[in-house]
Write a protein that holds these residues in place. Structure first.
Motif, PDB file in Angstrom:
ATOM      1  N   CYS A  51       0.813  -1.211   0.000  1.00 23.86           N
ATOM      2  CA  CYS A  51       0.000   0.000   0.000  1.00 23.86           C
ATOM      3  C   CYS A  51       0.850   1.266   0.000  1.00 23.86           C
ATOM      4  O   CYS A  51       0.478   2.258  -0.628  1.00 23.86           O
ATOM      5  CB  CYS A  51      -0.966  -0.022   1.172  1.00 23.86           C
ATOM      6  N   GLY A  52       1.977   1.237   0.681  1.00 25.93           N
ATOM      7  CA  GLY A  52       2.891   2.373   0.617  1.00 25.93           C
ATOM      8  C   GLY A  52       3.423   2.560  -0.787  1.00 25.93           C
ATOM      9  O   GLY A  52       3.484   3.680  -1.311  1.00 25.93           O
ATOM     10  N   CYS A  53       3.783   1.467  -1.422  1.00 24.24           N
ATOM     11  CA  CYS A  53       4.249   1.501  -2.804  1.00 24.24           C
ATOM     12  C   CYS A  53       3.133   2.007  -3.716  1.00 24.24           C
ATOM     13  O   CYS A  53       3.359   2.872  -4.575  1.00 24.24           O
ATOM     14  CB  CYS A  53       4.708   0.103  -3.232  1.00 24.24           C
ATOM     15  N   ALA A  54       1.924   1.505  -3.535  1.00 20.12           N
ATOM     16  CA  ALA A  54       0.790   1.919  -4.367  1.00 20.12           C
ATOM     17  C   ALA A  54       0.532   3.416  -4.227  1.00 20.12           C
ATOM     18  O   ALA A  54       0.296   4.103  -5.225  1.00 20.12           O
ATOM     19  CB  ALA A  54      -0.456   1.119  -4.003  1.00 20.12           C
ATOM     20  N   ALA A  55       0.589   3.933  -3.018  1.00 20.69           N
ATOM     21  CA  ALA A  55       0.384   5.370  -2.797  1.00 20.69           C
ATOM     22  C   ALA A  55       1.438   6.185  -3.529  1.00 20.69           C
ATOM     23  O   ALA A  55       1.130   7.207  -4.148  1.00 20.69           O
ATOM     24  CB  ALA A  55       0.402   5.686  -1.308  1.00 20.69           C
ATOM     25  N   ASP A  56       2.677   5.730  -3.473  1.00 17.17           N
ATOM     26  CA  ASP A  56       3.758   6.430  -4.176  1.00 17.17           C
ATOM     27  C   ASP A  56       3.537   6.408  -5.683  1.00 17.17           C
ATOM     28  O   ASP A  56       3.724   7.417  -6.367  1.00 17.17           O
ATOM     29  CB  ASP A  56       5.114   5.804  -3.848  1.00 17.17           C
ATOM     30  N   GLU A  57       3.152   5.266  -6.213  1.00 14.90           N
ATOM     31  CA  GLU A  57       2.944   5.134  -7.659  1.00 14.90           C
ATOM     32  C   GLU A  57       1.739   5.948  -8.125  1.00 14.90           C
ATOM     33  O   GLU A  57       1.783   6.563  -9.191  1.00 14.90           O
ATOM     34  CB  GLU A  57       2.795   3.664  -8.058  1.00 14.90           C
ATOM     35  N   VAL A  58       0.678   5.958  -7.343  1.00 16.25           N
ATOM     36  CA  VAL A  58      -0.500   6.754  -7.687  1.00 16.25           C
ATOM     37  C   VAL A  58      -0.120   8.233  -7.719  1.00 16.25           C
ATOM     38  O   VAL A  58      -0.491   8.959  -8.632  1.00 16.25           O
ATOM     39  CB  VAL A  58      -1.655   6.492  -6.697  1.00 16.25           C
ATOM     40  N   ALA A  59       0.641   8.669  -6.731  1.00 12.19           N
ATOM     41  CA  ALA A  59       1.063  10.072  -6.670  1.00 12.19           C
ATOM     42  C   ALA A  59       1.935  10.447  -7.867  1.00 12.19           C
ATOM     43  O   ALA A  59       1.884  11.576  -8.343  1.00 12.19           O
ATOM     44  CB  ALA A  59       1.803  10.342  -5.366  1.00 12.19           C
ATOM     45  N   LYS A  60       2.710   9.500  -8.362  1.00 10.98           N
ATOM     46  CA  LYS A  60       3.559   9.754  -9.525  1.00 10.98           C
ATOM     47  C   LYS A  60       2.739   9.819 -10.812  1.00 10.98           C
ATOM     48  O   LYS A  60       3.065  10.567 -11.719  1.00 10.98           O
ATOM     49  CB  LYS A  60       4.601   8.640  -9.697  1.00 10.98           C
ATOM     50  N   ASP A  61       1.693   9.005 -10.899  1.00  9.26           N
ATOM     51  CA  ASP A  61       0.975   8.834 -12.152  1.00  9.26           C
ATOM     52  C   ASP A  61      -0.194   9.798 -12.350  1.00  9.26           C
ATOM     53  O   ASP A  61      -0.475  10.189 -13.473  1.00  9.26           O
ATOM     54  CB  ASP A  61       0.472   7.398 -12.274  1.00  9.26           C
ATOM     55  N   ILE A  79      -9.523   7.103 -15.448  1.00  8.21           N
ATOM     56  CA  ILE A  79      -8.691   7.442 -14.276  1.00  8.21           C
ATOM     57  C   ILE A  79      -8.629   6.245 -13.338  1.00  8.21           C
ATOM     58  O   ILE A  79      -7.574   5.925 -12.792  1.00  8.21           O
ATOM     59  CB  ILE A  79      -9.228   8.694 -13.562  1.00  8.21           C
ATOM     60  N   GLN A  80      -9.739   5.575 -13.166  1.00 10.61           N
ATOM     61  CA  GLN A  80      -9.783   4.388 -12.309  1.00 10.61           C
ATOM     62  C   GLN A  80      -8.817   3.324 -12.833  1.00 10.61           C
ATOM     63  O   GLN A  80      -8.095   2.697 -12.057  1.00 10.61           O
ATOM     64  CB  GLN A  80     -11.208   3.854 -12.255  1.00 10.61           C
ATOM     65  N   GLU A  81      -8.784   3.133 -14.144  1.00 10.25           N
ATOM     66  CA  GLU A  81      -7.862   2.167 -14.744  1.00 10.25           C
ATOM     67  C   GLU A  81      -6.406   2.566 -14.499  1.00 10.25           C
ATOM     68  O   GLU A  81      -5.556   1.720 -14.262  1.00 10.25           O
ATOM     69  CB  GLU A  81      -8.129   2.021 -16.245  1.00 10.25           C
ATOM     70  N   ARG A  82      -6.115   3.860 -14.571  1.00  8.33           N
ATOM     71  CA  ARG A  82      -4.754   4.329 -14.320  1.00  8.33           C
ATOM     72  C   ARG A  82      -4.363   4.121 -12.862  1.00  8.33           C
ATOM     73  O   ARG A  82      -3.224   3.786 -12.564  1.00  8.33           O
ATOM     74  CB  ARG A  82      -4.609   5.791 -14.718  1.00  8.33           C
ATOM     75  N   LEU A  83      -5.305   4.294 -11.949  1.00  5.64           N
ATOM     76  CA  LEU A  83      -5.061   4.027 -10.534  1.00  5.64           C
ATOM     77  C   LEU A  83      -4.682   2.563 -10.344  1.00  5.64           C
ATOM     78  O   LEU A  83      -3.698   2.240  -9.674  1.00  5.64           O
ATOM     79  CB  LEU A  83      -6.300   4.365  -9.706  1.00  5.64           C
ATOM     80  N   ILE A  84      -5.443   1.691 -10.954  1.00  4.20           N
ATOM     81  CA  ILE A  84      -5.185   0.255 -10.854  1.00  4.20           C
ATOM     82  C   ILE A  84      -3.843  -0.093 -11.482  1.00  4.20           C
ATOM     83  O   ILE A  84      -3.049  -0.843 -10.906  1.00  4.20           O
ATOM     84  CB  ILE A  84      -6.337  -0.541 -11.488  1.00  4.20           C
ATOM     85  N   ALA A  85      -3.567   0.467 -12.652  1.00  8.87           N
ATOM     86  CA  ALA A  85      -2.294   0.194 -13.320  1.00  8.87           C
ATOM     87  C   ALA A  85      -1.114   0.665 -12.475  1.00  8.87           C
ATOM     88  O   ALA A  85      -0.094  -0.021 -12.368  1.00  8.87           O
ATOM     89  CB  ALA A  85      -2.272   0.863 -14.691  1.00  8.87           C
ATOM     90  N   ALA A  86      -1.245   1.836 -11.859  1.00  3.22           N
ATOM     91  CA  ALA A  86      -0.165   2.347 -11.012  1.00  3.22           C
ATOM     92  C   ALA A  86       0.074   1.400  -9.834  1.00  3.22           C
ATOM     93  O   ALA A  86       1.211   1.064  -9.513  1.00  3.22           O
ATOM     94  CB  ALA A  86      -0.498   3.755 -10.520  1.00  3.22           C
ATOM     95  N   ALA A  87      -0.991   0.952  -9.224  1.00  5.00           N
ATOM     96  CA  ALA A  87      -0.858   0.054  -8.073  1.00  5.00           C
ATOM     97  C   ALA A  87      -0.335  -1.319  -8.482  1.00  5.00           C
ATOM     98  O   ALA A  87       0.385  -1.960  -7.713  1.00  5.00           O
ATOM     99  CB  ALA A  87      -2.203  -0.075  -7.370  1.00  5.00           C
ATOM    100  N   GLN A  88      -0.678  -1.771  -9.679  1.00  5.09           N
ATOM    101  CA  GLN A  88      -0.225  -3.088 -10.126  1.00  5.09           C
ATOM    102  C   GLN A  88       1.286  -3.180 -10.196  1.00  5.09           C
ATOM    103  O   GLN A  88       1.846  -4.264 -10.068  1.00  5.09           O
ATOM    104  CB  GLN A  88      -0.830  -3.435 -11.483  1.00  5.09           C
ATOM    105  N   SER A  89       1.948  -2.060 -10.384  1.00  2.00           N
ATOM    106  CA  SER A  89       3.397  -2.107 -10.419  1.00  2.00           C
ATOM    107  C   SER A  89       3.997  -2.500  -9.068  1.00  2.00           C
ATOM    108  O   SER A  89       5.180  -2.810  -8.981  1.00  2.00           O
ATOM    109  CB  SER A  89       3.966  -0.759 -10.887  1.00  2.00           C
ATOM    110  N   CYS A  90       3.165  -2.560  -8.052  1.00  2.00           N
ATOM    111  CA  CYS A  90       3.621  -2.911  -6.705  1.00  2.00           C
ATOM    112  C   CYS A  90       3.221  -4.325  -6.284  1.00  2.00           C
ATOM    113  O   CYS A  90       3.497  -4.733  -5.156  1.00  2.00           O
ATOM    114  CB  CYS A  90       3.059  -1.906  -5.704  1.00  2.00           C
ATOM    115  N   THR A  91       2.564  -5.078  -7.152  1.00  2.00           N
ATOM    116  CA  THR A  91       2.058  -6.397  -6.746  1.00  2.00           C
ATOM    117  C   THR A  91       3.159  -7.359  -6.328  1.00  2.00           C
ATOM    118  O   THR A  91       2.910  -8.289  -5.570  1.00  2.00           O
ATOM    119  CB  THR A  91       1.212  -7.044  -7.860  1.00  2.00           C
ATOM    120  N   SER A  92       4.378  -7.125  -6.780  1.00  2.00           N
ATOM    121  CA  SER A  92       5.477  -7.995  -6.343  1.00  2.00           C
ATOM    122  C   SER A  92       5.676  -7.915  -4.836  1.00  2.00           C
ATOM    123  O   SER A  92       6.224  -8.836  -4.229  1.00  2.00           O
ATOM    124  CB  SER A  92       6.772  -7.630  -7.069  1.00  2.00           C
TER     125      SER A  92
END
Length: 95
Positions: A51-61, A79-92
């Motif tokens: 979630c910390g990673c997702a917040a950072d990625e959302v803020a960047k995107d 926009i919702q899709e972009r939010l999901i895409a940004a967070a997906q970069s953190c699924t690892s």
């Protein structure tokens, strides 16, 4: 996995404020809501990291205007899709 991300990030999309620098406690609120939902399927440590990673990625995107738009009644699906895409970069972080 995408369905899982949609399930816990969609409610957050309605609560997101403008973030220039995540004013007040906006980032913390975003992370807390994300952790609460993510912990249903993952450990608290993994949830907090993700979630910390997702917040950072959302803020960047997303721009401030896009985040403000997400706080309204109707969320733009693009926009919702972009939010999901940004967070997906953190699924690892959940593995």
């Amino acid at each position: 996995m995408k369905r899982h991300l949609i399930a816990f990030l969609t409610p957050l999309a309605f609560a997101l404020p403008a973030f220039a620098d995540w004013p007040d406690n906006a980032r913390e609120n975003f992370v807390a809501e994300c952790v609460e939902t993510t912990q249903l399927e993952h450990s608290s440590v993994k949830a907090e990291t993700f979630c910390g990673c997702a917040a950072d990625e959302v803020a960047k995107d997303l721009s401030t205007e896009e985040l403000e738009a997400m706080g309204g009644d109707a969320v733009d699906p693009a926009i919702q899709e972009r939010l999901i895409a940004a967070a997906q970069s953190c699924t690892s972080e959940l593995e």
